[in-house]
Design an enzyme around this catalytic site. Structure first.
Site, PDB file in Angstrom:
ATOM      1  N   ASP A  96     -17.841   0.251  -0.263  1.00  0.00           N
ATOM      2  CA  ASP A  96     -16.481   0.367  -0.765  1.00  0.00           C
ATOM      3  C   ASP A  96     -16.548   0.851  -2.205  1.00  0.00           C
ATOM      4  OD1 ASP A  96     -13.636  -0.078  -0.481  1.00  0.00           O
ATOM      5  OD2 ASP A  96     -14.142  -1.774   0.806  1.00  0.00           O
ATOM      6  N   ASP A 198     -11.163   2.942  -1.980  1.00  0.00           N
ATOM      7  CA  ASP A 198     -10.020   2.046  -2.011  1.00  0.00           C
ATOM      8  C   ASP A 198      -8.809   2.744  -2.631  1.00  0.00           C
ATOM      9  OD1 ASP A 198      -9.005  -0.752  -1.734  1.00  0.00           O
ATOM     10  OD2 ASP A 198      -8.879  -0.646  -3.911  1.00  0.00           O
ATOM     11  N   GLU A 261      -8.831   5.345   1.867  1.00  0.00           N
ATOM     12  CA  GLU A 261      -7.786   4.406   2.296  1.00  0.00           C
ATOM     13  C   GLU A 261      -6.439   4.968   1.849  1.00  0.00           C
ATOM     14  OE1 GLU A 261      -6.291  -0.212   1.749  1.00  0.00           O
ATOM     15  OE2 GLU A 261      -7.165   0.871   0.063  1.00  0.00           O
ATOM     16  N   HIS A 322      -9.145  -5.806   6.640  1.00  0.00           N
ATOM     17  CA  HIS A 322      -9.098  -7.032   5.850  1.00  0.00           C
ATOM     18  C   HIS A 322      -7.748  -7.279   5.184  1.00  0.00           C
ATOM     19  CE1 HIS A 322      -9.932  -3.778   3.116  1.00  0.00           C
ATOM     20  NE2 HIS A 322      -9.605  -4.545   2.088  1.00  0.00           N
ATOM     21  N   ASP A 323      -6.789  -6.370   5.363  1.00  0.00           N
ATOM     22  CA  ASP A 323      -5.466  -6.514   4.753  1.00  0.00           C
ATOM     23  C   ASP A 323      -4.356  -6.762   5.770  1.00  0.00           C
ATOM     24  OD1 ASP A 323      -6.286  -6.153   2.103  1.00  0.00           O
ATOM     25  OD2 ASP A 323      -6.178  -3.968   2.264  1.00  0.00           O
TER      26      ASP A 323
END
Length: 527
Positions: A96, A198, A261, A322-323
């Site tokens: 990431d 990200d 993302e 994960h969100d």
């Protein structure tokens, strides 16, 4: 084809995968110990959420040092050992990259806030107060409240799109770009196979600092930042030059990938492939996370996405991360099997979120166990992300085999019945469905390189063909609970079932029609 086109990605949230040292938090040695599970599952690449030194205000997305490993997760030597082992198992490893903001404890920011004259002042976004005092404009933090934090010592505000402990870098400054590019080179030279970037659509903000317009669709129960439309804080025209710069760094190394993302409508999402495909290799496609779960809506979404892709742009699909709330809780356990079959048979690169392969569900978190700063800042409206980040359920052992001590988040209450150990032994488990689907991808070129052709259907039925040379498959998914019948007229349905989501019809021959039970999907090898 490139490996990132033919392969399947698997996202690991390191805090929650496997604890090796008994501190209740997952780590790199834990991931290393669980590589056999991933090899057995059949995935091709691992993506690790952030593992860099961090105060953990946002659990690693507030980075204090970009070129080291947080002691909580291990050391650079541990990382090198994991990377080497992954490569020995023919697994790629992605990191990431969080270039939009740093921790407020990063040396860059400590220098920047020292004085208005510091050489690194312009590495972050500083503004004078508005006339009469107060924040410079109406920009809002995604985690609640104003996005501007006053620094009393220098009497200016700095911008933070997320927590005030996460000041945004100024990507209009060439020195910032060069510094992040050097971070990328550090990890790429070490052997990392690429990055997931990200909030890539946040990196450039409006040069004139104009107020964002009010959102006419905002209503009760929505997160506070949605009061305004982020017109001037995200997806600015200059962003594509920034992404192209990130891509050029990745292209300095052979066989690497850049993933972005991006939460944007499809017509804006696809612009991140860049001019002449010189942007992100894979702008993450999150449309399945947000679409109504019914056959006609999904069919329409696939068609819209496919038609919007630029020439040569490679598609990708995501069902969980994960969100977002866990898939099995969003659509139900029965449909989670259909979702697995959809994800792994559509044209494009799929990403599996850890635990999806065993049907892990969203875990209710008691108020005194909440960790997520978003939930703490904006409580009571369901924005908390802890429930999809709970420990991986490996076995019936204490704490689901994740840790010898109390984990940082509670283990799901169903871990004794829903875990890797139990499901490995059950031929009809969702784990073995995932393994079967991944095995079919390796066996059938049509599922990796083949064309996608929708087949007319009605009601809860979703039908499509995947074809590559003589390899011809029909995917039939019943996205409802009632039985249905499939009888295509042209060409007639002849072949055999290669895999059923119920795991009890493999090899069954078909001649003219197919009866599907409720919540059943099949993949048919056509004659």
């Amino acid at each position: 084809m490139q490996w990132w086109q033919s392969g399947v990605l698997y996202q690991i949230y390191p805090r929650s995968f496997q604890d090796s040292n008994g501190d209740g938090v997952g780590d790199l040695k834990g991931i290393l110990a669980r590589l056999p599970h991933l090899v057995e599952l059949g995935v091709d690449a691992l993506w690790l959420s952030p593992i860099f030194p961090s105060p953990m205000a946002d659990f690693g997305y507030d980075i204090e040092h970009y070129t080291d490993i947080a002691p909580l997760f291990g050391s650079l030597a541990d990382f090198d050992a994991l990377l080497a082992a992954a490569h020995r198992h023919s697994l790629k490893l992605l990191l990431d990259l969080v270039p939009n903001h740093t921790s407020d404890r990063h040396s860059w920011f400590l220098n920047s806030r020292r004085s208005r004259d510091d050489p690194q002042r312009d590495w972050y976004i500083w503004r004078d107060p508005a006339p009469g005092g107060g924040p410079p404009n109406n920009w809002m933090s995604e985690f609640g409240g104003s996005a501007w934090q006053l620094d009393e010592r220098t009497e200016q505000y700095y911008y933070h799109a997320f927590l005030n402990q996460q000041p945004d870098l100024n990507w209009r400054n060439p020195a910032v770009r060069a510094a992040i590019h050097d971070v990328m080179r550090f990890w790429l030279a070490r052997g990392v196979d690429g990055f997931r970037v990200d909030v890539i659509w946040h990196l450039i903000k409006d040069a004139l600092f104009r107020d964002n317009p009010p959102n006419p669709g905002f209503g009760p129960g929505r997160p506070p930042h949605e009061r305004v439309v982020p017109l001037y804080t995200t997806d600015r025209p200059e962003i594509h030059d920034v992404v192209a710069g990130l891509r050029r760094v990745v292209d300095e190394f052979d066989d690497r990938v850049l993933i972005g993302e991006i939460y944007l409508p499809i017509e804006r999402l696809v612009t991140y492939y860049g001019t002449e495909l010189r942007g992100a290799h894979l702008p993450f496609n999150f449309t399945l996370l947000q679409a109504p779960w019914n056959a006609r809506a999904i069919e329409s979404l696939i068609a819209e996405y496919d038609s919007a892709l630029p020439d040569g742009g490679w598609p990708n699909w995501v069902l969980g991360n994960h969100d977002r709330p866990r898939l099995a809780s969003r659509i139900g356990r029965a449909q989670a099997r259909i979702a697995a079959m959809l994800l792994l048979t559509l044209r494009g690169t799929p990403t599996i979120y850890y635990g999806e392969e065993i049907g892990m569900q969203q875990v209710a978190i008691a108020p005194d166990r909440v960790q997520d700063p978003f939930e703490k800042n904006v409580p009571g409206i369901g924005v908390g992300r802890d429930g999809c980040r709970t420990p991986m359920q490996w076995s019936t052992a204490r704490n689901a085999g994740f840790s010898a001590t109390e984990p940082w988040l509670p283990v799901g209450p169903d871990f004794r019945s829903r875990n890797v150990e139990n499901q490995r032994a059950d031929p009809a488990s969702i784990l073995n469905l995932y393994r079967g689907l991944l095995a079919l991808r390796r066996e059938h070129p049509a599922l990796v390189a083949g064309s996608y052709q929708p087949v007319a259907a009605q009601g809860d039925l979703l039908l499509y063909r995947r074809e590559h040379a003589d390899d011809r498959l029909l995917v039939a998914l019943n996205m409802g609970g009632d039985p249905t019948n499939v009888r295509p007229e042209k060409p007639p349905l002849r072949g055999r079932i290669l895999l059923s989501s119920h795991a009890d019809r493999n090899g069954e021959r078909l001649d003219g029609e197919l009866d599907l039970r409720g919540n059943e999907g099949v993949i048919i090898g056509l004659e």
